[in-house]
Scaffold this active site. Sequence first.
Site, PDB file in Angstrom:
ATOM      1  N   SER A 146      10.512  59.978  35.699  1.00  0.00           N
ATOM      2  CA  SER A 146      11.804  60.404  36.230  1.00  0.00           C
ATOM      3  C   SER A 146      11.745  60.532  37.749  1.00  0.00           C
ATOM      4  O   SER A 146      11.531  59.532  38.433  1.00  0.00           O
ATOM      5  CB  SER A 146      12.239  61.706  35.545  1.00  0.00           C
ATOM      6  OG  SER A 146      13.596  61.980  35.782  1.00  0.00           O
ATOM      7  N   ASP A 222      17.945  57.580  26.202  1.00  0.00           N
ATOM      8  CA  ASP A 222      17.765  58.553  27.280  1.00  0.00           C
ATOM      9  C   ASP A 222      19.133  59.072  27.726  1.00  0.00           C
ATOM     10  O   ASP A 222      20.021  58.287  28.092  1.00  0.00           O
ATOM     11  CB  ASP A 222      17.051  57.863  28.448  1.00  0.00           C
ATOM     12  CG  ASP A 222      16.578  58.829  29.524  1.00  0.00           C
ATOM     13  OD1 ASP A 222      17.335  59.755  29.865  1.00  0.00           O
ATOM     14  OD2 ASP A 222      15.474  58.621  30.043  1.00  0.00           O
ATOM     15  N   HIS A 255      14.411  61.058  27.046  1.00  0.00           N
ATOM     16  CA  HIS A 255      13.784  61.315  28.344  1.00  0.00           C
ATOM     17  C   HIS A 255      12.591  62.267  28.246  1.00  0.00           C
ATOM     18  O   HIS A 255      11.990  62.612  29.251  1.00  0.00           O
ATOM     19  CB  HIS A 255      14.840  61.926  29.281  1.00  0.00           C
ATOM     20  CG  HIS A 255      14.535  61.797  30.744  1.00  0.00           C
ATOM     21  ND1 HIS A 255      14.531  60.593  31.411  1.00  0.00           N
ATOM     22  CD2 HIS A 255      14.245  62.750  31.697  1.00  0.00           C
ATOM     23  CE1 HIS A 255      14.255  60.784  32.689  1.00  0.00           C
ATOM     24  NE2 HIS A 255      14.070  62.082  32.894  1.00  0.00           N
TER      25      HIS A 255
END
Length: 277
Positions: A146, A222, A255
Amino acid sequence: MQTVSEWTCFGGDLSVHDHDSETLDCSMRFAVFEPPQAAEEPVPVLWYLSGLTCTWANVMEKSGLQRKASELGVMIVAPDTSPRGDKVADDEAYDLGQGAGFYLTATEDPWAKHYKMDQYVMEELPSIIRSNFAADMRRQSIFGHSMGGHGALTLALKNPGHFRSVSAFAPIAAPSQVPWGEKAFKAYLGDDEAAWKAYDACELVKQQQLETTILIDQGEDDQFLEEQLKPRLFEEACREAGQPLAIRMRPGYDHSYYFISTFMDDHIMHHAKALYA
């Protein structure tokens, strides 16, 4: 440097350390996994950069990286995601301030005094690793998740030849074009969007390509995919620039570290191949 915790894990050693950072002007904590091979000779180093709100603990406790790193003889270093402490500027929101350093050097007040995470990761912390661990600093690679995926991509592109390989899990691939990045860049770097380009992988790859293939894994489910990550913009930028890229869209994955742990072995093998070439 002060050792805070230490555990034996898969024949290697996982340790957590504090030190006073001159670069960030605060106390910082980081973790290192040393594989058993490090007892005999220096081993290559793989840097892992974490995402928003995370510390060293998320990847070391949730990803299961130690088994494959131990098998392949790779040291893994996990820095924190920002400067920390009562004297360090912060924000009530999770996506700005402490826990959200974005791996850049801030130029705006009140952030400029402490927020220099790119310098910390590239200069100060490697010096500490070199001096205190059995690390072969001639062989380094980098990856992240991320915000940390953003950091890994930008640091590799800005320092060609420094890392033998780079990969990312669900990176913020086009930070200048998404809310997370726009908010952070405006706060840390100011309103001049030209300054943002120095920390945007989509812009950097236009100027500098790597010889190695960049590996990205991205969950199709995600929750941040369409609004905050936009990997297709980076894929398009790489294609236009001629940058080798392997982007793997993973159906059903989100995620979280459930996603990361599923493909962690793939990434460590990707890096070990380059580090031991």
